[in-house]
Write a protein that holds these residues in place. Structure first.
Motif, PDB file in Angstrom:
ATOM      1  N   GLU A   1       0.833  -1.214   0.000  1.00  0.00           N
ATOM      2  CA  GLU A   1       0.000   0.000   0.000  1.00  0.00           C
ATOM      3  C   GLU A   1       0.861   1.256   0.000  1.00  0.00           C
ATOM      4  N   ARG A   2       1.857   1.288   0.866  1.00  0.00           N
ATOM      5  CA  ARG A   2       2.709   2.477   0.973  1.00  0.00           C
ATOM      6  C   ARG A   2       3.524   2.676  -0.311  1.00  0.00           C
ATOM      7  N   PHE A   3       4.010   1.582  -0.897  1.00  0.00           N
ATOM      8  CA  PHE A   3       4.756   1.690  -2.151  1.00  0.00           C
ATOM      9  C   PHE A   3       3.887   2.303  -3.250  1.00  0.00           C
ATOM     10  N   GLN A   4       2.648   1.830  -3.366  1.00  0.00           N
ATOM     11  CA  GLN A   4       1.742   2.351  -4.400  1.00  0.00           C
ATOM     12  C   GLN A   4       1.472   3.838  -4.184  1.00  0.00           C
ATOM     13  N   ARG A   5       1.313   4.232  -2.941  1.00  0.00           N
ATOM     14  CA  ARG A   5       1.054   5.636  -2.600  1.00  0.00           C
ATOM     15  C   ARG A   5       2.251   6.522  -2.996  1.00  0.00           C
ATOM     16  N   LEU A   6       3.458   6.057  -2.644  1.00  0.00           N
ATOM     17  CA  LEU A   6       4.662   6.816  -2.960  1.00  0.00           C
ATOM     18  C   LEU A   6       4.934   6.842  -4.462  1.00  0.00           C
ATOM     19  N   ALA A   7       4.687   5.708  -5.135  1.00  0.00           N
ATOM     20  CA  ALA A   7       4.918   5.628  -6.581  1.00  0.00           C
ATOM     21  C   ALA A   7       3.996   6.593  -7.329  1.00  0.00           C
ATOM     22  N   ALA A   8       2.747   6.690  -6.874  1.00  0.00           N
ATOM     23  CA  ALA A   8       1.791   7.606  -7.511  1.00  0.00           C
ATOM     24  C   ALA A   8       2.227   9.055  -7.301  1.00  0.00           C
ATOM     25  N   ALA A   9       2.659   9.365  -6.087  1.00  0.00           N
ATOM     26  CA  ALA A   9       3.120  10.732  -5.794  1.00  0.00           C
ATOM     27  C   ALA A   9       4.359  11.074  -6.617  1.00  0.00           C
ATOM     28  N   MET A  10       5.266  10.098  -6.762  1.00  0.00           N
ATOM     29  CA  MET A  10       6.476  10.309  -7.558  1.00  0.00           C
ATOM     30  C   MET A  10       6.124  10.525  -9.030  1.00  0.00           C
ATOM     31  N   ASP A  11       5.192   9.729  -9.560  1.00  0.00           N
ATOM     32  CA  ASP A  11       4.775   9.872 -10.962  1.00  0.00           C
ATOM     33  C   ASP A  11       4.183  11.259 -11.225  1.00  0.00           C
ATOM     34  N   ASN A  12       3.342  11.710 -10.307  1.00  0.00           N
ATOM     35  CA  ASN A  12       2.743  13.037 -10.446  1.00  0.00           C
ATOM     36  C   ASN A  12       3.811  14.134 -10.446  1.00  0.00           C
ATOM     37  N   ALA A  13       4.779  13.980  -9.532  1.00  0.00           N
ATOM     38  CA  ALA A  13       5.848  14.973  -9.417  1.00  0.00           C
ATOM     39  C   ALA A  13       6.724  14.981 -10.674  1.00  0.00           C
ATOM     40  N   LEU A  14       7.025  13.810 -11.209  1.00  0.00           N
ATOM     41  CA  LEU A  14       7.846  13.711 -12.416  1.00  0.00           C
ATOM     42  C   LEU A  14       7.128  14.332 -13.622  1.00  0.00           C
ATOM     43  N   GLN A  15       5.822  14.105 -13.686  1.00  0.00           N
ATOM     44  CA  GLN A  15       5.048  14.669 -14.790  1.00  0.00           C
ATOM     45  C   GLN A  15       5.076  16.197 -14.736  1.00  0.00           C
ATOM     46  N   ALA A  16       4.875  16.750 -13.535  1.00  0.00           N
ATOM     47  CA  ALA A  16       4.888  18.205 -13.376  1.00  0.00           C
ATOM     48  C   ALA A  16       6.277  18.767 -13.679  1.00  0.00           C
ATOM     49  N   GLN A  17       7.307  18.021 -13.288  1.00  0.00           N
ATOM     50  CA  GLN A  17       8.681  18.470 -13.561  1.00  0.00           C
ATOM     51  C   GLN A  17       8.967  18.468 -15.065  1.00  0.00           C
ATOM     52  N   GLU A  18       8.510  17.431 -15.757  1.00  0.00           N
ATOM     53  CA  GLU A  18       8.761  17.326 -17.193  1.00  0.00           C
ATOM     54  C   GLU A  18       8.000  18.392 -17.982  1.00  0.00           C
ATOM     55  N   VAL A  19       6.744  18.614 -17.603  1.00  0.00           N
ATOM     56  CA  VAL A  19       5.886  19.533 -18.358  1.00  0.00           C
ATOM     57  C   VAL A  19       6.192  20.989 -18.023  1.00  0.00           C
ATOM     58  N   ARG A  20       6.319  21.295 -16.733  1.00  0.00           N
ATOM     59  CA  ARG A  20       6.447  22.699 -16.312  1.00  0.00           C
ATOM     60  C   ARG A  20       7.798  23.055 -15.697  1.00  0.00           C
ATOM     61  N   GLY A  21       8.643  22.044 -15.486  1.00  0.00           N
ATOM     62  CA  GLY A  21       9.921  22.306 -14.833  1.00  0.00           C
ATOM     63  C   GLY A  21       9.789  22.529 -13.339  1.00  0.00           C
ATOM     64  N   ALA A  22       8.587  22.231 -12.791  1.00  0.00           N
ATOM     65  CA  ALA A  22       8.333  22.441 -11.354  1.00  0.00           C
ATOM     66  C   ALA A  22       8.752  21.205 -10.564  1.00  0.00           C
ATOM     67  N   VAL A  23       9.460  21.412  -9.462  1.00  0.00           N
ATOM     68  CA  VAL A  23       9.920  20.280  -8.647  1.00  0.00           C
ATOM     69  C   VAL A  23       9.208  20.200  -7.294  1.00  0.00           C
ATOM     70  N   ASP A  24       8.287  21.138  -7.013  1.00  0.00           N
ATOM     71  CA  ASP A  24       7.625  21.191  -5.705  1.00  0.00           C
ATOM     72  C   ASP A  24       6.950  19.872  -5.334  1.00  0.00           C
ATOM     73  N   GLY A  25       6.368  19.194  -6.328  1.00  0.00           N
ATOM     74  CA  GLY A  25       5.622  17.969  -6.049  1.00  0.00           C
ATOM     75  C   GLY A  25       6.463  16.854  -5.466  1.00  0.00           C
ATOM     76  N   HIS A  26       7.766  16.916  -5.674  1.00  0.00           N
ATOM     77  CA  HIS A  26       8.638  15.862  -5.149  1.00  0.00           C
ATOM     78  C   HIS A  26       8.710  15.870  -3.620  1.00  0.00           C
TER      79      HIS A  26
END
Length: 369
Positions: free
Chosen positions: A295-320
């Motif tokens: 459960e915790r792995f899935q939660r962290l993996a989803a948060a990481m994916d969201n952060a990576l997407q925002a970083q790639e699209v907008r250059g924003a790293v806050d989500g990490h």
């Protein structure tokens, strides 16, 4: 002609250039920072000659060697050696034991290029033995203190500010954690040990007899600390570095996201570099999936994916910050608290970076006095 080298200490203290005439497969297993591989024989040639030596003896092996390495091939290798010798008149050449291959290289250089170039007596094996002894002597003869602390407290930063620190993670080219891989690969185990020994040798030559090392386990990534160091570190006193949770999150964000992604992009270009960086982060998290629990792995993996997407699209790293905070609170911190409690008797000082640096400098100064 300068005499052959028997003073290994001066050779490493002065970073004298070394021409390694062993086969590439031998060089790749481990060498020295100042050495360049200009082999007498390729891997295939060495294998053929070795087989002939075992089956038919030295004379037949030498004859085969001359047959394999002759004509234009021989001239090209001699020219490469000659270029090295002219560019590095203070250097030396070596093979594995300082025997036949070194002597042949010396002879060909002299006969064909008119260059008398000295060799290392005992070759690679003697240099390697000297450095193994150097590491063991440092652990047996010097004072050692460890720098510990929770993930993200800036232990590497602190070590960089101390003249008597040896950066184990720097030599291993790995940050030590599941997320610690760098863009470039780790050095071979033997090269890692050799570079550590040269670091100790140079610092001891400056009069340093007390060393600060980061509190590490047996392994840094895939590289193992020398056994003498492992044993010494198990009993060494500890200084514990502290910092606020928010500062630690920011430091991890900078080291493992901002700086690491920039290095990947620099090495591979924008698109491929970011893709490789994202893959590295995901693989690092996957490597501790079992310990995190499903459960915790899935939660962290989803948060990481969201952060990576925002970083790639907008250059924003806050989500990490989200997955970094959870990983610290729920995984790394409990582990480090347990380790700290287990080592409590060995902790002789704790404080923030400024306090720890002041304490370690005073400790070193007191020992020198």
């Amino acid at each position: 002609m300068r005499s052959d080298c028997t003073d290994f200490r001066e050779l490493f203290l002065n970073d004298l250039p070394l021409m390694d005439v062993r086969a590439p497969v031998e060089f790749d297993k481990g060498a020295f920072a100042q050495s360049i591989n200009l082999p007498l024989m390729t891997d295939s040639e060495r294998q053929q000659i070795g087989t002939t030596y075992k089956q038919q003896g030295q004379h037949a092996a030498i004859e085969l060697g001359h047959a394999l390495v002759g004509g234009a091939i021989k001239q090209a290798r001699i020219e490469a050696w000659a270029q090295f010798a002219r560019a590095n008149p203070q250097g030396y050449l070596y093979c594995f034991r300082g025997g036949l291959r070194s002597q042949i290289t010396q002879q060909w250089l002299k006969d064909e290029a008119g260059i008398a170039y000295p060799r290392v007596v005992g070759g690679y094996k003697a240099l390697r033995t000297f450095l193994i002894d150097t590491n063991e002597q440092a652990m047996a003869e010097c004072d050692v203190v460890l720098l510990g602390g929770m993930t993200g407290t800036g232990k590497t930063e602190a070590l960089a500010q101390l003249d008597n620190a040896v950066d184990l993670e720097g030599h291993a080219n790995h940050r030590g954690s599941s997320f610690g891989k760098q863009v470039t690969p780790q050095p071979p185990q033997i090269s890692f040990e050799n570079n550590l020994a040269v670091d100790f040798l140079k610092k001891r030559a400056q009069g340093i007899e007390q060393f600060v090392l980061e509190d590490e386990g047996r392994l840094i990534g895939g590289r193992s600390l020398p056994l003498s160091m492992q044993l010494r570190m198990k009993a060494a006193p500890l200084v514990w570095l502290e910092d606020s949770f928010d500062n630690r999150v920011e430091r991890i964000l900078k080291d493992y996201v901002v700086d690491l992604s920039a290095r990947f992009v620099e090495a591979n270009g924008t698109e491929e570099g970011f893709a490789l960086f994202a893959e590295r982060l995901r693989l690092s998290l996957s490597s501790i999936a079992k310990r995190l629990g499903g459960e915790r792995f899935q939660r962290l993996a989803a948060a990481m994916d969201n952060a990576l997407q925002a970083q790639e699209v907008r250059g924003a790293v806050d989500g990490h910050r989200e997955w970094i905070s959870v990983l610290l609170e729920e995984y790394y911190d409990p582990m480090y608290v347990y380790q700290r409690d287990a080592k409590a008797e060995r902790i002789e000082f704790a404080g923030d970076q400024a306090e720890v640096l002041a304490y370690l400098r005073q400790r070193h100064h007191h020992r020198l006095a």
